[in-house]
Design a protein around this motif. Structure first.
Motif, PDB file in Angstrom:
ATOM      1  N   ILE A  39       8.645   1.236   0.324  1.00 37.63           N
ATOM      2  CA  ILE A  39       7.715   1.066   1.206  1.00 37.63           C
ATOM      3  C   ILE A  39       6.648   1.484  -0.049  1.00 37.63           C
ATOM      4  O   ILE A  39       6.886   2.721  -0.571  1.00 37.63           O
ATOM      5  N   ASN A  40       5.507   1.602  -0.650  1.00 40.23           N
ATOM      6  CA  ASN A  40       4.977   1.582  -1.603  1.00 40.23           C
ATOM      7  C   ASN A  40       3.410   1.911  -0.503  1.00 40.23           C
ATOM      8  O   ASN A  40       2.008   2.006  -1.398  1.00 40.23           O
ATOM      9  N   ASN A  41       3.103   2.255   0.166  1.00 41.04           N
ATOM     10  CA  ASN A  41       1.993   2.571   1.241  1.00 41.04           C
ATOM     11  C   ASN A  41       1.832   4.545   1.661  1.00 41.04           C
ATOM     12  O   ASN A  41       2.822   4.389   1.588  1.00 41.04           O
ATOM     13  N   ASP A  42       0.549   3.954   0.234  1.00 45.74           N
ATOM     14  CA  ASP A  42       0.217   5.131   0.706  1.00 45.74           C
ATOM     15  C   ASP A  42      -0.199   6.760   1.793  1.00 45.74           C
ATOM     16  O   ASP A  42       0.434   7.357   2.177  1.00 45.74           O
TER      17      ASP A  42
END
Length: 113
Positions: A39-42
């Motif tokens: 998951i690369n959602n800031d």
């Protein structure tokens, strides 16, 4: 699905849960070709690592789920029915609890959550 398998087909709850786990894990591996998904959602990472009033946000999520669950299970008729069916289904049936409906609802609510 679980409620149907347990109530109508008479399968043990542990076996049907284990079968569902195995099948869904296999479907997940097929969908991802066996690769991990990161998951690369800031926004997600910021929420999970920040805090409010000095208490981590993830603990607030536990409070948000835990308090209503406690009230629901300990202070409602359906919660008492659920504990009763889990302890002794036959005694619950003899005392007037619709055991099949209670099992269906328990697994439906669990799946929804």
């Amino acid at each position: 699905f679980h409620g149907f398998g347990i109530v109508k087909m008479g399968l043990p709850p542990f076996i049907i849960t284990l079968a569902t786990l195995t099948s869904l894990r296999g479907i997940g591996l097929l969908m991802t070709n066996g690769n991990s998904i990161s998951i690369n959602n800031d926004a997600f990472q910021t929420f999970s690592r920040s805090s409010f009033a000095g208490i981590p946000n993830l603990f607030w999520m536990v409070i948000l789920v835990g308090i209503p669950a406690y009230v629901f299970l300990h202070h409602s008729r359906w919660g008492r029915y659920l504990f009763s069916v889990g302890s002794n289904a036959e005694a619950s049936r003899l005392s007037g609890v619709n055991v099949q409906r209670t099992i269906y609802m328990a697994y439906t609510l669990s799946g929804l959550c």
